[in-house]
Design a protein around this motif. Structure first.
Motif, PDB file in Angstrom:
ATOM      1  N   GLN A 169       1.532   0.468  58.482  1.00 48.91           N
ATOM      2  CA  GLN A 169       1.135   0.940  57.147  1.00 48.91           C
ATOM      3  C   GLN A 169       0.624   2.377  57.201  1.00 48.91           C
ATOM      4  O   GLN A 169       0.940   3.191  56.358  1.00 48.91           O
ATOM      5  N   ILE A 170      -0.171   2.673  58.228  1.00 47.51           N
ATOM      6  CA  ILE A 170      -0.836   3.978  58.270  1.00 47.51           C
ATOM      7  C   ILE A 170       0.036   5.051  58.912  1.00 47.51           C
ATOM      8  O   ILE A 170       0.068   6.188  58.457  1.00 47.51           O
ATOM      9  N   ALA A 171       0.792   4.675  59.958  1.00 48.32           N
ATOM     10  CA  ALA A 171       1.534   5.692  60.713  1.00 48.32           C
ATOM     11  C   ALA A 171       3.042   5.592  60.514  1.00 48.32           C
ATOM     12  O   ALA A 171       3.784   6.367  61.085  1.00 48.32           O
ATOM     13  N   GLY A 172       3.509   4.610  59.733  1.00 46.10           N
ATOM     14  CA  GLY A 172       4.960   4.448  59.555  1.00 46.10           C
ATOM     15  C   GLY A 172       5.551   3.718  60.748  1.00 46.10           C
ATOM     16  O   GLY A 172       4.867   3.453  61.739  1.00 46.10           O
ATOM     17  N   PRO A 173       6.855   3.380  60.672  1.00 44.02           N
ATOM     18  CA  PRO A 173       7.474   2.619  61.759  1.00 44.02           C
ATOM     19  C   PRO A 173       7.565   3.452  63.037  1.00 44.02           C
ATOM     20  O   PRO A 173       7.741   4.669  62.977  1.00 44.02           O
ATOM     21  N   ALA A 174       7.424   2.777  64.191  1.00 40.59           N
ATOM     22  CA  ALA A 174       7.549   3.477  65.476  1.00 40.59           C
ATOM     23  C   ALA A 174       9.027   3.696  65.781  1.00 40.59           C
ATOM     24  O   ALA A 174       9.853   2.828  65.481  1.00 40.59           O
ATOM     25  N   ARG A 267       2.898  10.677  65.645  1.00 41.90           N
ATOM     26  CA  ARG A 267       1.521  11.089  65.267  1.00 41.90           C
ATOM     27  C   ARG A 267       0.563   9.954  65.531  1.00 41.90           C
ATOM     28  O   ARG A 267       0.733   8.852  65.004  1.00 41.90           O
ATOM     29  N   LEU A 268      -0.463  10.210  66.342  1.00 38.48           N
ATOM     30  CA  LEU A 268      -1.401   9.144  66.714  1.00 38.48           C
ATOM     31  C   LEU A 268      -2.763   9.304  66.045  1.00 38.48           C
ATOM     32  O   LEU A 268      -3.591   8.401  66.126  1.00 38.48           O
ATOM     33  N   VAL A 269      -2.988  10.462  65.430  1.00 36.50           N
ATOM     34  CA  VAL A 269      -4.292  10.674  64.785  1.00 36.50           C
ATOM     35  C   VAL A 269      -4.055  10.928  63.296  1.00 36.50           C
ATOM     36  O   VAL A 269      -3.334  11.865  62.920  1.00 36.50           O
ATOM     37  N   GLY A 271      -6.393  11.414  60.280  1.00 32.80           N
ATOM     38  CA  GLY A 271      -7.765  11.570  59.794  1.00 32.80           C
ATOM     39  C   GLY A 271      -8.720  10.877  60.751  1.00 32.80           C
ATOM     40  O   GLY A 271      -8.781  11.196  61.932  1.00 32.80           O
ATOM     41  N   ARG A 272      -9.425   9.861  60.246  1.00 33.74           N
ATOM     42  CA  ARG A 272     -10.398   9.144  61.085  1.00 33.74           C
ATOM     43  C   ARG A 272      -9.795   7.874  61.703  1.00 33.74           C
ATOM     44  O   ARG A 272     -10.522   7.017  62.191  1.00 33.74           O
ATOM     45  N   VAL A 273      -8.490   7.765  61.630  1.00 33.85           N
ATOM     46  CA  VAL A 273      -7.826   6.582  62.210  1.00 33.85           C
ATOM     47  C   VAL A 273      -6.949   7.028  63.382  1.00 33.85           C
ATOM     48  O   VAL A 273      -6.135   7.947  63.243  1.00 33.85           O
ATOM     49  N   VAL A 274      -7.144   6.362  64.529  1.00 36.33           N
ATOM     50  CA  VAL A 274      -6.402   6.714  65.750  1.00 36.33           C
ATOM     51  C   VAL A 274      -5.581   5.494  66.168  1.00 36.33           C
ATOM     52  O   VAL A 274      -6.054   4.365  66.061  1.00 36.33           O
ATOM     53  N   ILE A 275      -4.339   5.734  66.626  1.00 36.87           N
ATOM     54  CA  ILE A 275      -3.476   4.631  67.070  1.00 36.87           C
ATOM     55  C   ILE A 275      -3.484   4.615  68.599  1.00 36.87           C
ATOM     56  O   ILE A 275      -3.359   5.669  69.229  1.00 36.87           O
ATOM     57  N   ALA A 276      -3.591   3.410  69.198  1.00 34.79           N
ATOM     58  CA  ALA A 276      -3.665   3.333  70.672  1.00 34.79           C
ATOM     59  C   ALA A 276      -2.942   2.086  71.188  1.00 34.79           C
ATOM     60  O   ALA A 276      -2.519   1.220  70.425  1.00 34.79           O
ATOM     61  N   GLY A 277      -2.799   2.013  72.515  1.00 34.78           N
ATOM     62  CA  GLY A 277      -2.163   0.860  73.163  1.00 34.78           C
ATOM     63  C   GLY A 277      -0.690   0.774  72.808  1.00 34.78           C
ATOM     64  O   GLY A 277      -0.036   1.785  72.534  1.00 34.78           O
ATOM     65  N   ASP A 278      -0.147  -0.453  72.798  1.00 38.39           N
ATOM     66  CA  ASP A 278       1.273  -0.638  72.483  1.00 38.39           C
ATOM     67  C   ASP A 278       1.615  -0.162  71.076  1.00 38.39           C
ATOM     68  O   ASP A 278       2.774   0.122  70.785  1.00 38.39           O
ATOM     69  N   ALA A 279       0.627  -0.116  70.193  1.00 35.55           N
ATOM     70  CA  ALA A 279       0.896   0.379  68.844  1.00 35.55           C
ATOM     71  C   ALA A 279       1.260   1.865  68.880  1.00 35.55           C
ATOM     72  O   ALA A 279       2.004   2.345  68.031  1.00 35.55           O
ATOM     73  N   ALA A 280       0.753   2.591  69.873  1.00 42.43           N
ATOM     74  CA  ALA A 280       1.067   4.016  69.994  1.00 42.43           C
ATOM     75  C   ALA A 280       2.384   4.212  70.720  1.00 42.43           C
ATOM     76  O   ALA A 280       3.217   5.031  70.336  1.00 42.43           O
ATOM     77  N   MET A 281       2.566   3.468  71.812  1.00 45.82           N
ATOM     78  CA  MET A 281       3.832   3.543  72.555  1.00 45.82           C
ATOM     79  C   MET A 281       4.012   2.249  73.345  1.00 45.82           C
ATOM     80  O   MET A 281       3.081   1.751  73.939  1.00 45.82           O
ATOM     81  N   THR A 282       5.226   1.714  73.268  1.00 46.32           N
ATOM     82  CA  THR A 282       5.527   0.474  73.980  1.00 46.32           C
ATOM     83  C   THR A 282       6.568   0.788  75.046  1.00 46.32           C
ATOM     84  O   THR A 282       7.611   1.362  74.739  1.00 46.32           O
ATOM     85  N   VAL A 283       6.247   0.427  76.279  1.00 46.47           N
ATOM     86  CA  VAL A 283       7.250   0.553  77.348  1.00 46.47           C
ATOM     87  C   VAL A 283       7.937  -0.801  77.449  1.00 46.47           C
ATOM     88  O   VAL A 283       7.257  -1.832  77.531  1.00 46.47           O
ATOM     89  N   SER A 284       9.256  -0.819  77.452  1.00 46.35           N
ATOM     90  CA  SER A 284       9.971  -2.085  77.598  1.00 46.35           C
ATOM     91  C   SER A 284       9.394  -2.862  78.781  1.00 46.35           C
ATOM     92  O   SER A 284       9.177  -2.284  79.851  1.00 46.35           O
ATOM     93  N   PRO A 285       9.144  -4.177  78.617  1.00 49.51           N
ATOM     94  CA  PRO A 285       8.580  -4.956  79.733  1.00 49.51           C
ATOM     95  C   PRO A 285       9.439  -4.870  80.994  1.00 49.51           C
ATOM     96  O   PRO A 285       8.948  -5.093  82.093  1.00 49.51           O
ATOM     97  N   ILE A 286      10.707  -4.496  80.839  1.00 50.38           N
ATOM     98  CA  ILE A 286      11.586  -4.383  82.011  1.00 50.38           C
ATOM     99  C   ILE A 286      11.331  -3.058  82.734  1.00 50.38           C
ATOM    100  O   ILE A 286      11.822  -2.822  83.823  1.00 50.38           O
TER     101      ILE A 286
END
Ligand SMILES: Cc1cc2nc3c(=O)[nH]c(=O)nc-3n(C[C@H](O)[C@H](O)[C@H](O)COP(=O)(O)OP(=O)(O)OC[C@H]3O[C@@H](n4cnc5c(N)ncnc54)[C@H](O)[C@@H]3O)c2cc1C
Length: 376
Positions: A169-174, A267-269, A271-286
């Motif tokens: 919702q906040i950062a759009g689709p990855a 974009r990960l920042v 305003g006052r909302v920061v995106i982290a973890g898999d929501a910021a970047m997902t590496v394929s489990p493989i």
């Protein structure tokens, strides 16, 4: 404007949210973690813990507890279609093996640590429904059972996972990065043919099969699949046997079939909302290393938040760059590794030659990168 009730609200108490919360609490920030699950997810996910991940766990005082429970890997091999082996022993600092422990256990240890550092900071059964940037603070609204809850903070960090709706919702689709492939995965008892501590990546004309040791005399098996159709335990055992002639022990739990795909947000920042973890970047489990990278990025983020006056304004210079750098490298590796595991009967002769070359002593570093850096 209401006074912030804490410095940082973390949405999502998975592996990345918990480690970030420990790091922030350790640096003296007041933190709340709102997690919708009532209990830690027990489905099999990450299990390989690299030296960099252990360093991150050491930074919050959990490293020794993880080492005490984890299984040390002894060696790894890439096995060609004709059965020839290119192997490496993890017996020197240059070829150090990661340790292995299920993500659910690591999350349990992190959760205990957070209770000690900031009692009551982790709130389970709380589903965040909205995060609103109000200029000088951020307001977080949630559903708890039949009721609702709100709080305000200087910053909200969304660590709501690869399919997190709030991040979307906040950062759009990855953006999707690299190929998408299907795999079947099961955990089984080890058999007398399985060598404890050994990782095996086995090429076949019908797609790669991988076998990893786990604590408790079990193994994780992963096999390339052409579709996402479900598979039962007998069919999985037959698939592995037909492909590589190896027997899988009794399967514990069910066989999961999953799509592997890397993703990244630009974009990960916000305003006052920061995106982290898999929501910021997902590496394929493989491609492995999803948590290792998430934890490395969490350390950069915690340092930057602790060193800034976050109640004044939010400027993060290092964190987005660190995520982008680490994600690009890991996602390139993951794409290469996923293509390497495709069925390749037309290229079997090439693979045979490659394993012949890899089996020489001079190529140990390449084998190490294949079986450890690319995969765990
Ligand atoms: C099959 C598989 C194998 C893997 N193997 C490895 C490996 O060997 N090595 C490795 O490093 N990584 C591996 N990974 C990747 C690793 O599991 C992920 O990188 C890691 O789980 C990401 O953690 P996270 O905290 O960012 O997200 P998640 O673990 O997805 O946690 C997100 C949390 O947010 C919560 N949440 C979501 N929305 C809300 C909301 N609105 N309100 C409150 N809470 C919310 C969810 O309930 C969840 O608990 C693997 C993954 C899979 C699927």
């Amino acid at each position: 404007m209401p006074e912030p009730s804490c410095d940082v609200v973390i949405v999502g108490g998975g592996g990345n949210g918990l480690l970030l919360a420990c790091l922030l609490a350790d640096r003296g920030l007041t933190v709340q973690v709102w997690e919708r699950r009532e209990a830690i997810a027990d489905r099999p996910r990450a299990f390989g813990i690299h030296p960099a991940a252990l360093e991150a766990l050491d930074a919050v005082g959990v490293g020794d507890a993880v080492r005490a429970e984890a299984l040390a890997l002894t060696d790894g091999a890439f096995i060609g279609v004709d059965g020839r082996r290119a192997g490496v022993a993890f017996d020197t600092p240059a070829f150090a093996g990661p340790v292995v422990l299920g993500q659910d256990r690591v999350e349990y240890l992190l959760e205990q640590r957070l209770h000690a550092l900031a009692p009551g900071a982790l709130q389970r059964g709380v589903t965040v429904t909205a995060v609103t940037d109000e200029g000088n603070s951020v307001r977080v609204s949630a559903r708890v059972g039949e009721g609702t809850r709100e709080c305000s903070a200087a910053i909200a960090v969304l660590v709501d996972g690869t399919n997190g709706q709030l991040s979307e919702q906040i950062a759009g689709p990855a953006g999707r990065v690299g190929p998408k492939r299907w795999y079947a995965m099961a955990e089984a008892d080890a058999t007398s043919d399985d060598q404890a501590g050994s990782v095996a990546l086995i090429a076949s004309s019908h797609g790669v099969v991988e076998s990893f040791p786990l604590p408790g005399d079990r193994r994780r098996w992963v096999a390339w699949r052409e579709s996402g159709d479900p598979l039962d335990a007998d069919s999985f055992r037959m698939l592995v046997h037909d492909r590589i002639g190896r027997s899988v022990g009794s399967i514990r739990g069910s066989v999961s079939v999953f799509a592997a795909q890397s993703r990244r947000r630009r974009r990960l920042v916000h305003g006052r909302v920061v995106i982290a973890g898999d929501a910021a970047m997902t590496v394929s489990p493989i491609g492995g290393q999803g948590l290792t990278i998430g934890w490395g990025a969490a350390r950069t983020l915690a340092d930057e938040l602790a060193g800034a006056n976050i109640h004044e304004r939010v400027v993060l210079r290092h964190y987005p760059r660190a995520v982008s750098r680490m994600a690009r490298r890991a996602q390139r590796r993951a794409s290469f590794f996923m293509r390497l595991g495709d069925p390749t009967s037309r290229r079997d002769w090439l693979r045979r030659g490659a394993v012949l070359v890899l089996a020489t002593r001079a190529m140990r570093r390449v084998v190490y990168r294949l079986v450890v850096v690319c995969r765990l």
